[in-house]
Design a protein around this motif. Structure first.
Motif, PDB file in Angstrom:
ATOM      1  N   PHE A  67       0.816  -1.211   0.000  1.00 55.49           N
ATOM      2  CA  PHE A  67       0.000   0.000   0.000  1.00 55.49           C
ATOM      3  C   PHE A  67       0.855   1.269   0.000  1.00 55.49           C
ATOM      4  CE2 PHE A  67      -1.827   3.288   2.848  1.00 55.49           C
ATOM      5  CZ  PHE A  67      -2.842   3.750   2.011  1.00 55.49           C
ATOM      6  N   LEU A  68       1.904   1.275   0.811  1.00 51.80           N
ATOM      7  CA  LEU A  68       2.727   2.477   0.981  1.00 51.80           C
ATOM      8  C   LEU A  68       3.758   2.602  -0.132  1.00 51.80           C
ATOM      9  CD1 LEU A  68       3.376   2.207   4.802  1.00 51.80           C
ATOM     10  CD2 LEU A  68       1.941   3.916   3.667  1.00 51.80           C
ATOM     11  N   ASP A  69       3.914   3.803  -0.637  1.00 54.68           N
ATOM     12  CA  ASP A  69       4.974   4.049  -1.613  1.00 54.68           C
ATOM     13  C   ASP A  69       6.139   4.742  -0.899  1.00 54.68           C
ATOM     14  OD1 ASP A  69       3.814   6.533  -1.169  1.00 54.68           O
ATOM     15  OD2 ASP A  69       3.698   7.070  -3.281  1.00 54.68           O
ATOM     16  N   ARG A  70       7.270   4.735  -1.548  1.00 52.53           N
ATOM     17  CA  ARG A  70       8.462   5.423  -1.048  1.00 52.53           C
ATOM     18  C   ARG A  70       8.884   4.940   0.343  1.00 52.53           C
ATOM     19  NH1 ARG A  70       5.033   9.557  -1.486  1.00 52.53           N
ATOM     20  NH2 ARG A  70       6.022  10.784   0.135  1.00 52.53           N
ATOM     21  N   THR A  71       8.758   3.630   0.561  1.00 60.18           N
ATOM     22  CA  THR A  71       9.237   3.029   1.809  1.00 60.18           C
ATOM     23  C   THR A  71      10.168   1.868   1.452  1.00 60.18           C
ATOM     24  OG1 THR A  71       7.357   1.512   1.985  1.00 60.18           O
ATOM     25  CG2 THR A  71       7.160   3.650   3.112  1.00 60.18           C
ATOM     26  N   ASN A  72      11.051   1.523   2.399  1.00 55.56           N
ATOM     27  CA  ASN A  72      11.978   0.418   2.141  1.00 55.56           C
ATOM     28  C   ASN A  72      11.945  -0.663   3.221  1.00 55.56           C
ATOM     29  OD1 ASN A  72      13.211   2.397   3.812  1.00 55.56           O
ATOM     30  ND2 ASN A  72      15.237   1.563   3.388  1.00 55.56           N
ATOM     31  N   TRP A  73      11.135  -0.469   4.260  1.00 58.25           N
ATOM     32  CA  TRP A  73      11.015  -1.491   5.303  1.00 58.25           C
ATOM     33  C   TRP A  73       9.706  -1.282   6.044  1.00 58.25           C
ATOM     34  CZ3 TRP A  73      10.571  -3.189  10.310  1.00 58.25           C
ATOM     35  CH2 TRP A  73      11.107  -4.448  10.608  1.00 58.25           C
ATOM     36  N   THR A  74       8.948  -2.355   6.201  1.00 55.73           N
ATOM     37  CA  THR A  74       7.669  -2.311   6.908  1.00 55.73           C
ATOM     38  C   THR A  74       7.553  -3.577   7.730  1.00 55.73           C
ATOM     39  OG1 THR A  74       6.653  -1.133   5.046  1.00 55.73           O
ATOM     40  CG2 THR A  74       5.164  -2.169   6.619  1.00 55.73           C
ATOM     41  N   GLY A  75       7.451  -3.421   9.046  1.00 54.93           N
ATOM     42  CA  GLY A  75       7.344  -4.631   9.847  1.00 54.93           C
ATOM     43  C   GLY A  75       7.144  -4.368  11.320  1.00 54.93           C
ATOM     44  N   PHE A  76       7.349  -5.420  12.071  1.00 51.63           N
ATOM     45  CA  PHE A  76       7.036  -5.410  13.493  1.00 51.63           C
ATOM     46  C   PHE A  76       8.222  -5.872  14.332  1.00 51.63           C
ATOM     47  CE2 PHE A  76       3.179  -6.036  11.105  1.00 51.63           C
ATOM     48  CZ  PHE A  76       2.344  -5.082  11.656  1.00 51.63           C
ATOM     49  N   TYR A  77       8.319  -5.267  15.499  1.00 52.66           N
ATOM     50  CA  TYR A  77       9.182  -5.753  16.566  1.00 52.66           C
ATOM     51  C   TYR A  77       8.259  -6.075  17.732  1.00 52.66           C
ATOM     52  CZ  TYR A  77      13.542  -4.505  14.285  1.00 52.66           C
ATOM     53  OH  TYR A  77      14.605  -4.458  13.417  1.00 52.66           O
ATOM     54  N   LEU A  78       8.459  -7.232  18.342  1.00 54.26           N
ATOM     55  CA  LEU A  78       7.585  -7.709  19.401  1.00 54.26           C
ATOM     56  C   LEU A  78       8.333  -7.730  20.732  1.00 54.26           C
ATOM     57  CD1 LEU A  78       6.011 -10.618  17.360  1.00 54.26           C
ATOM     58  CD2 LEU A  78       5.111  -8.309  17.697  1.00 54.26           C
ATOM     59  N   LEU A  79       7.636  -7.305  21.781  1.00 50.96           N
ATOM     60  CA  LEU A  79       8.250  -7.247  23.103  1.00 50.96           C
ATOM     61  C   LEU A  79       8.464  -8.649  23.651  1.00 50.96           C
ATOM     62  CD1 LEU A  79       9.226  -5.375  25.366  1.00 50.96           C
ATOM     63  CD2 LEU A  79       6.921  -5.538  26.344  1.00 50.96           C
ATOM     64  N   ILE A 130       8.100   1.545  10.206  1.00 47.75           N
ATOM     65  CA  ILE A 130       8.148   1.764   8.759  1.00 47.75           C
ATOM     66  C   ILE A 130       9.262   2.761   8.464  1.00 47.75           C
ATOM     67  CG2 ILE A 130       6.871   2.463   6.702  1.00 47.75           C
ATOM     68  CD1 ILE A 130       4.295   1.860   8.388  1.00 47.75           C
ATOM     69  N   ASP A 131      10.142   2.390   7.535  1.00 48.48           N
ATOM     70  CA  ASP A 131      11.276   3.225   7.142  1.00 48.48           C
ATOM     71  C   ASP A 131      11.110   3.683   5.702  1.00 48.48           C
ATOM     72  OD1 ASP A 131      12.224   2.366   9.578  1.00 48.48           O
ATOM     73  OD2 ASP A 131      13.976   1.345   8.780  1.00 48.48           O
ATOM     74  N   SER A 132      11.729   4.819   5.407  1.00 45.46           N
ATOM     75  CA  SER A 132      11.740   5.345   4.049  1.00 45.46           C
ATOM     76  C   SER A 132      13.138   5.846   3.700  1.00 45.46           C
ATOM     77  CB  SER A 132      10.748   6.506   3.912  1.00 45.46           C
ATOM     78  OG  SER A 132      10.881   7.119   2.640  1.00 45.46           O
ATOM     79  N   PRO A 133      13.529   5.707   2.425  1.00 48.61           N
ATOM     80  CA  PRO A 133      14.801   6.282   2.008  1.00 48.61           C
ATOM     81  C   PRO A 133      14.719   7.803   1.853  1.00 48.61           C
ATOM     82  CG  PRO A 133      13.748   5.177   0.161  1.00 48.61           C
ATOM     83  CD  PRO A 133      12.908   4.916   1.374  1.00 48.61           C
ATOM     84  N   GLU A 134      13.512   8.370   1.885  1.00 49.99           N
ATOM     85  CA  GLU A 134      13.321   9.826   1.769  1.00 49.99           C
ATOM     86  C   GLU A 134      13.277  10.482   3.143  1.00 49.99           C
ATOM     87  OE1 GLU A 134       9.790  10.909  -0.335  1.00 49.99           O
ATOM     88  OE2 GLU A 134      10.246   9.588  -2.012  1.00 49.99           O
TER      89      GLU A 134
END
Length: 159
Positions: free
Chosen positions: A46-58, A132-136
């Motif tokens: 769905f998201l544009d201009r992103t390079n990482w999408t995910g989860f970190y769990l406690l 969520i990370d982006s290169p921009e």
């Protein structure tokens, strides 16, 4: 268009559509890993201009890598460290326009320049974070924050 939905040009409406799609995708499924996996795949597409999408769990007072879309990532993040650990400790969404200016930033991917992290809290218990990370630089707006927080609310109903 994704999974039969052509998203609106209006960002707020598009986030509502992707949250609705998430609900339909996860409805009836109780497996946390499966639901997080589908949520990260849905958002990544769905998201544009992103390079990482995910989860970190406690887990034992640190964040541990969960389902994600993107390059390999840091496996463990201490609470209070980096953008993810800080958002988790504060239990508030962090939008960072320039991760290189964030004190204590953990550079898992040197291509990332901006980041948004949404804590996942259910029944007052921290489960983890959506990252969520982006290169921009300055990729994430207030509309993104609101939309992603709503997405996380829908997700939490299925965890």
């Amino acid at each position: 268009m994704f999974m039969g939905i052509e998203y609106s040009k209006d960002l707020t409406e598009s986030y509502q559509q992707v949250a609705d799609q998430l609900h339909l995708l996860l409805e009836g499924e109780k497996n946390r890993i499966a639901n997080l996996s589908n949520a990260s795949a849905l958002l990544s597409n769905f998201l544009d201009r992103t390079n990482w999408t995910g989860f970190y769990l406690l887990e034992d007072d640190e964040l541990v890598l969960g389902p994600f879309q993107g390059l390999p990532a840091c496996i463990r993040i201490p609470m209070g460290r980096g953008v993810c650990g800080t958002a988790a400790k504060k239990r508030e969404t962090l939008v960072v326009d320039d991760v290189n200016a964030f004190d204590g930033h953990i550079a898992c991917d040197s291509a990332s320049n901006s980041e948004i992290v949404i804590p996942l809290v259910k029944d007052n218990i921290l489960i983890g974070v959506l990252d969520i990370d982006s290169p921009e630089k300055s990729r994430f707006s207030e509309e993104d924050r609101v939309g992603l927080e709503k997405f996380a609310e829908v997700l939490l109903r299925h965890l």
